[in-house]
Design a protein around this motif. Structure first.
Motif, PDB file in Angstrom:
ATOM      1  N   ALA A 401       0.826  -1.211   0.000  1.00 33.57           N
ATOM      2  CA  ALA A 401       0.000   0.000   0.000  1.00 33.57           C
ATOM      3  C   ALA A 401       0.858   1.258   0.000  1.00 33.57           C
ATOM      4  CB  ALA A 401      -0.937  -0.005   1.211  1.00 33.57           C
ATOM      5  N   THR A 402       1.949   1.229   0.768  1.00 34.61           N
ATOM      6  CA  THR A 402       2.808   2.406   0.865  1.00 34.61           C
ATOM      7  C   THR A 402       3.498   2.716  -0.455  1.00 34.61           C
ATOM      8  OG1 THR A 402       3.208   2.152   3.234  1.00 34.61           O
ATOM      9  CG2 THR A 402       4.888   3.325   1.980  1.00 34.61           C
ATOM     10  N   THR A 403       4.061   1.690  -1.115  1.00 35.81           N
ATOM     11  CA  THR A 403       4.725   1.940  -2.396  1.00 35.81           C
ATOM     12  C   THR A 403       3.721   2.425  -3.437  1.00 35.81           C
ATOM     13  OG1 THR A 403       4.487  -0.419  -2.949  1.00 35.81           O
ATOM     14  CG2 THR A 403       6.585   0.296  -1.987  1.00 35.81           C
ATOM     15  N   GLY A 404       2.496   1.890  -3.374  1.00 35.00           N
ATOM     16  CA  GLY A 404       1.469   2.362  -4.296  1.00 35.00           C
ATOM     17  C   GLY A 404       1.148   3.825  -4.079  1.00 35.00           C
ATOM     18  N   ARG A 405       1.033   4.224  -2.821  1.00 32.77           N
ATOM     19  CA  ARG A 405       0.768   5.629  -2.514  1.00 32.77           C
ATOM     20  C   ARG A 405       1.934   6.516  -2.928  1.00 32.77           C
ATOM     21  NH1 ARG A 405      -4.217   7.757  -1.821  1.00 32.77           N
ATOM     22  NH2 ARG A 405      -5.529   6.320  -0.666  1.00 32.77           N
ATOM     23  N   ALA A 406       3.158   6.029  -2.719  1.00 34.45           N
ATOM     24  CA  ALA A 406       4.333   6.834  -3.050  1.00 34.45           C
ATOM     25  C   ALA A 406       4.413   7.122  -4.546  1.00 34.45           C
ATOM     26  CB  ALA A 406       5.603   6.119  -2.587  1.00 34.45           C
ATOM     27  N   ALA A 407       3.863   6.217  -5.365  1.00 27.81           N
ATOM     28  CA  ALA A 407       3.938   6.387  -6.822  1.00 27.81           C
ATOM     29  C   ALA A 407       2.667   6.972  -7.414  1.00 27.81           C
ATOM     30  CB  ALA A 407       4.232   5.034  -7.482  1.00 27.81           C
ATOM     31  N   SER A 408       1.712   7.361  -6.574  1.00 26.90           N
ATOM     32  CA  SER A 408       0.393   7.750  -7.077  1.00 26.90           C
ATOM     33  C   SER A 408       0.379   9.061  -7.852  1.00 26.90           C
ATOM     34  CB  SER A 408      -0.606   7.837  -5.918  1.00 26.90           C
ATOM     35  OG  SER A 408      -0.217   8.834  -4.991  1.00 26.90           O
ATOM     36  N   PHE A 409       1.512   9.774  -7.865  1.00 25.01           N
ATOM     37  CA  PHE A 409       1.567  11.041  -8.605  1.00 25.01           C
ATOM     38  C   PHE A 409       2.007  10.834 -10.054  1.00 25.01           C
ATOM     39  CE2 PHE A 409       5.814  10.175  -7.163  1.00 25.01           C
ATOM     40  CZ  PHE A 409       6.624  10.598  -8.204  1.00 25.01           C
ATOM     41  N   ILE A 410       2.526   9.649 -10.395  1.00 28.41           N
ATOM     42  CA  ILE A 410       3.181   9.464 -11.689  1.00 28.41           C
ATOM     43  C   ILE A 410       2.192   9.589 -12.850  1.00 28.41           C
ATOM     44  CG2 ILE A 410       4.507   7.879 -13.126  1.00 28.41           C
ATOM     45  CD1 ILE A 410       5.687   6.696 -10.590  1.00 28.41           C
ATOM     46  N   SER A 411       1.106   8.819 -12.806  1.00 30.85           N
ATOM     47  CA  SER A 411       0.147   8.859 -13.915  1.00 30.85           C
ATOM     48  C   SER A 411      -0.544  10.210 -14.061  1.00 30.85           C
ATOM     49  CB  SER A 411      -0.896   7.747 -13.748  1.00 30.85           C
ATOM     50  OG  SER A 411      -0.332   6.502 -14.070  1.00 30.85           O
ATOM     51  N   PRO A 412      -1.006  10.840 -12.958  1.00 36.60           N
ATOM     52  CA  PRO A 412      -1.597  12.177 -13.136  1.00 36.60           C
ATOM     53  C   PRO A 412      -0.636  13.172 -13.769  1.00 36.60           C
ATOM     54  CG  PRO A 412      -2.190  11.295 -11.001  1.00 36.60           C
ATOM     55  CD  PRO A 412      -1.180  10.354 -11.578  1.00 36.60           C
ATOM     56  N   LEU A 413       0.640  13.135 -13.373  1.00 37.38           N
ATOM     57  CA  LEU A 413       1.616  14.047 -13.965  1.00 37.38           C
ATOM     58  C   LEU A 413       1.871  13.700 -15.428  1.00 37.38           C
ATOM     59  CD1 LEU A 413       4.335  14.660 -11.214  1.00 37.38           C
ATOM     60  CD2 LEU A 413       2.524  16.189 -11.990  1.00 37.38           C
ATOM     61  N   ALA A 414       1.944  12.407 -15.751  1.00 33.41           N
ATOM     62  CA  ALA A 414       2.160  12.002 -17.144  1.00 33.41           C
ATOM     63  C   ALA A 414       0.964  12.403 -18.007  1.00 33.41           C
ATOM     64  CB  ALA A 414       2.395  10.492 -17.225  1.00 33.41           C
ATOM     65  N   PHE A 415      -0.232  12.197 -17.492  1.00 32.84           N
ATOM     66  CA  PHE A 415      -1.449  12.560 -18.209  1.00 32.84           C
ATOM     67  C   PHE A 415      -1.472  14.064 -18.476  1.00 32.84           C
ATOM     68  CE2 PHE A 415      -6.023  13.701 -18.155  1.00 32.84           C
ATOM     69  CZ  PHE A 415      -6.474  12.896 -19.194  1.00 32.84           C
ATOM     70  N   ALA A 416      -1.263  14.846 -17.407  1.00 32.81           N
ATOM     71  CA  ALA A 416      -1.287  16.309 -17.550  1.00 32.81           C
ATOM     72  C   ALA A 416      -0.116  16.810 -18.397  1.00 32.81           C
ATOM     73  CB  ALA A 416      -1.266  16.962 -16.175  1.00 32.81           C
ATOM     74  N   GLY A 417       1.054  16.183 -18.237  1.00 32.64           N
ATOM     75  CA  GLY A 417       2.235  16.629 -18.965  1.00 32.64           C
ATOM     76  C   GLY A 417       2.112  16.450 -20.471  1.00 32.64           C
ATOM     77  N   PHE A 418       1.572  15.301 -20.903  1.00 30.48           N
ATOM     78  CA  PHE A 418       1.399  15.070 -22.333  1.00 30.48           C
ATOM     79  C   PHE A 418       0.352  16.017 -22.919  1.00 30.48           C
ATOM     80  CE2 PHE A 418       4.075  11.513 -21.875  1.00 30.48           C
ATOM     81  CZ  PHE A 418       4.389  11.022 -23.134  1.00 30.48           C
ATOM     82  N   ILE A 419      -0.681  16.324 -22.134  1.00 33.24           N
ATOM     83  CA  ILE A 419      -1.683  17.284 -22.604  1.00 33.24           C
ATOM     84  C   ILE A 419      -1.058  18.666 -22.764  1.00 33.24           C
ATOM     85  CG2 ILE A 419      -3.833  18.470 -22.012  1.00 33.24           C
ATOM     86  CD1 ILE A 419      -4.720  15.921 -20.578  1.00 33.24           C
ATOM     87  N   ALA A 420      -0.268  19.072 -21.756  1.00 33.56           N
ATOM     88  CA  ALA A 420       0.380  20.387 -21.829  1.00 33.56           C
ATOM     89  C   ALA A 420       1.374  20.450 -22.977  1.00 33.56           C
ATOM     90  CB  ALA A 420       1.082  20.684 -20.502  1.00 33.56           C
ATOM     91  N   LEU A 421       2.062  19.337 -23.245  1.00 31.50           N
ATOM     92  CA  LEU A 421       3.091  19.326 -24.279  1.00 31.50           C
ATOM     93  C   LEU A 421       2.508  19.370 -25.686  1.00 31.50           C
ATOM     94  CD1 LEU A 421       6.145  19.071 -24.857  1.00 31.50           C
ATOM     95  CD2 LEU A 421       5.855  16.586 -24.833  1.00 31.50           C
ATOM     96  N   PHE A 422       1.398  18.643 -25.896  1.00 28.76           N
ATOM     97  CA  PHE A 422       0.845  18.526 -27.242  1.00 28.76           C
ATOM     98  C   PHE A 422      -0.444  19.321 -27.446  1.00 28.76           C
ATOM     99  CE2 PHE A 422       3.418  14.695 -26.692  1.00 28.76           C
ATOM    100  CZ  PHE A 422       4.201  14.749 -27.832  1.00 28.76           C
ATOM    101  N   GLY A 423      -1.025  19.853 -26.354  1.00 26.83           N
ATOM    102  CA  GLY A 423      -2.151  20.758 -26.477  1.00 26.83           C
ATOM    103  C   GLY A 423      -3.501  20.122 -26.704  1.00 26.83           C
ATOM    104  N   ALA A 424      -3.634  18.805 -26.464  1.00 22.54           N
ATOM    105  CA  ALA A 424      -4.930  18.141 -26.627  1.00 22.54           C
ATOM    106  C   ALA A 424      -5.042  17.011 -25.613  1.00 22.54           C
ATOM    107  CB  ALA A 424      -5.094  17.590 -28.043  1.00 22.54           C
ATOM    108  N   GLN A 425      -6.264  16.836 -25.069  1.00 24.46           N
ATOM    109  CA  GLN A 425      -6.442  15.836 -24.027  1.00 24.46           C
ATOM    110  C   GLN A 425      -6.127  14.432 -24.515  1.00 24.46           C
ATOM    111  OE1 GLN A 425     -10.044  13.950 -23.033  1.00 24.46           O
ATOM    112  NE2 GLN A 425     -10.105  14.754 -20.943  1.00 24.46           N
ATOM    113  N   ALA A 426      -6.380  14.152 -25.792  1.00 27.12           N
ATOM    114  CA  ALA A 426      -6.161  12.806 -26.326  1.00 27.12           C
ATOM    115  C   ALA A 426      -4.738  12.329 -26.081  1.00 27.12           C
ATOM    116  CB  ALA A 426      -6.477  12.770 -27.819  1.00 27.12           C
ATOM    117  N   PHE A 427      -3.769  13.251 -26.080  1.00 28.75           N
ATOM    118  CA  PHE A 427      -2.375  12.860 -25.882  1.00 28.75           C
ATOM    119  C   PHE A 427      -2.110  12.404 -24.445  1.00 28.75           C
ATOM    120  CE2 PHE A 427      -2.145  15.257 -29.773  1.00 28.75           C
ATOM    121  CZ  PHE A 427      -1.188  14.584 -30.517  1.00 28.75           C
ATOM    122  N   GLY A 428      -3.011  12.744 -23.524  1.00 22.47           N
ATOM    123  CA  GLY A 428      -2.883  12.228 -22.166  1.00 22.47           C
ATOM    124  C   GLY A 428      -2.957  10.712 -22.125  1.00 22.47           C
TER     125      GLY A 428
END
Length: 456
Positions: A401-428
């Motif tokens: 549970a702890t390791t899962g919580r520690a990594a819980s920021f990765i996907s939200p940041l990747a999702f938001a980062g790809f959207i910011a980089l390419f300018g469309a939600q689909a890239f998330g």
């Protein structure tokens, strides 16, 4: 802590390495089907918190709506505040889960604490009845959702550790899949009840002040209490471990640090599994966390289409998880995890590449994603249970549970980062696929030690 069972050495019975006599998994005994069913029913009992309270109804359709906004506070601000509350709750879980799990192993009170956390979860959901549709009640609602999340996670540590009491090495995958499958299906049944009630005008209940949705929270609480009872009546408590070191609460953190070092030195595959699973499990969570938003924004789904997809997706995940448990027992959890992640990556890329062809690619690709999510989750629990020395189940699932919580920021940041980089939600979508691919790639590098054929 010793290396994982099955590496050629018997588990140690030294004071800091207890072995629970309640574990039929270790002794090779048999388990009554009624006991397995009672254990799996707990997943059915508590899933409404995730499905109804957290994802589709109470937060999305009530707590984060204009009923709780005020001058200068928008719905986006409410989302940020709720995110902060849930994030702080995640920190609490990360700090407490492994230590509390370790102490239940040593003191022999796994079922007692599962009962306590489950009842506290139900109490927190019932208390949501008092969250009236007014900005002044938003803080109470956010706190209750966050606190309920803490109780849910801490209960899951003991529940997951209990799997060795209701399975054998030959049935572990099937039992794990049954639990996850029951959870998906139970969540959907409660969601369907809510949909029917809404379409029926809430059976005459006045809709002022959010009363129907507050009653829904109480319904979820009652559901949790009623359907968790069979577990507490059917499954025995583990006994205290004779001679186990019973450190103080703060001293348990020192013991935990020593055990993590031992895992790294003596069971490197288990150490890397905890790391790899933390990454790909965050990707699995993102499939459901962002699936509705992708359907709505990128593919133009309306409210009813999103809800129907949620129902269909969870049903697919539930049944595929139950069936995949047999593959786990036949081929081992590692191969099920790797195969599921390959399927997830392929389906995710398909959704992205065919996004201009209308809604059909999302229906097909999205349901394929759901098809593979459940088996990966269930096989991960199975892998850890097979790797854990007897008597350390609570501690290891706490670390899980702890390791899962520690990594819980990765996907939200990747999702938001790809959207910011390419300018469309689909890239998330590509951000989520990347996280899954990295976690799956690490699983390819994990080679079970000689003698651990059941992990494969």
């Amino acid at each position: 802590m010793t290396a994982a069972a099955g590496n050629g050495a018997p588990p140690s019975t030294s004071p800091d390495t207890p072995a629970s006599s309640a574990s039929v998994f270790a002794t090779g005994g048999t388990v009554p089907r009624s006991r397995v069913f009672a254990w799996a029913l707990w997943d059915w009992a508590t899933q409404p918190f995730n499905t109804v309270i957290n994802t589709f109804v109470f937060t999305a359709l009530y707590l984060l709506t204009e009923a709780f906004t005020s001058p200068g506070v928008t719905e986006d601000d409410l989302s940020a505040q709720l995110g902060l509350a849930v994030g702080l709750a995640g920190v609490v879980v990360a700090l407490l889960a492994p230590v509390l799990g370790r102490r239940t192993d040593a003191f022999g009170n796994r079922k007692r604490w599962l009962f306590i956390w489950t009842m506290l979860l139900a109490a927190a959901m019932a208390a949501m009845f008092f969250v009236e549709a007014s900005p002044s009640f938003f803080l109470l609602g956010a706190i209750l959702v966050a606190v309920a999340g803490v109780f849910s996670e801490l209960a899951a540590v003991n529940y997951n550790a209990m799997i060795v009491q209701v399975s054998t090495p030959k049935t572990l995958g099937k039992v794990s899949g049954l639990g996850w499958g029951f959870g998906y299906i139970g969540g959907i049944v409660t969601l369907v009840i809510v949909i029917v009630a809404q379409l029926s005008g809430w059976f005459g209940i006045p809709d002022e002040n959010g009363l129907p949705l507050r009653i829904v929270a109480v319904m979820c609480a009652v559901w949790t209490v009623v359907f968790s009872i069979p577990l507490f009546l059917s499954i025995p408590e583990i006994p205290p471990v004779p001679g186990a070191m019973r450190s103080s609460f703060l001293g348990s953190y020192v013991d935990l640090a020593r055990d993590v070092v031992r895992i790294f030195r003596h069971d490197r595959p288990l150490f890397w599994f905890l790391l790899a699973s933390a990454i790909y499990r965050d990707g699995l969570a993102a499939v459901f966390a962002f699936g509705g938003a992708i359907a709505s924004v990128t593919f133009g789904f309306g409210f009813l289409e999103v809800v129907l997809f949620g129902v269909a997706g969870n049903l697919v995940a539930g049944f595929s998880t139950i069936l995949a448990g047999r593959l786990d027992d036949r081929f081992g959890p590692r191969l099920v995890i790797i195969g599921s992640i390959i399927g997830l990556v392929a389906a995710g890329l398909g959704v992205f590449l065919l996004r201009d062809l209308g809604t059909l690619p999302f229906w097909i690709g999205g349901l394929l994603l759901c098809l593979f999510v459940g088996p990966a989750q269930a096989a991960s629990r199975s892998y850890l249970a097979r790797s854990t020395p007897p008597g350390h189940e609570g501690e290891l699932f706490g670390l899980y549970a702890t390791t899962g919580r520690a990594a819980s920021f990765i996907s939200p940041l990747a999702f938001a980062g790809f959207i910011a980089l390419f300018g469309a939600q689909a890239f998330g979508i590509l951000g989520i696929v990347l996280v899954l691919a990295i976690g799956g790639g690490l699983m390819f590098l994990i080679k079970p030690e000689r003698g651990t054929a059941d992990l494969r």
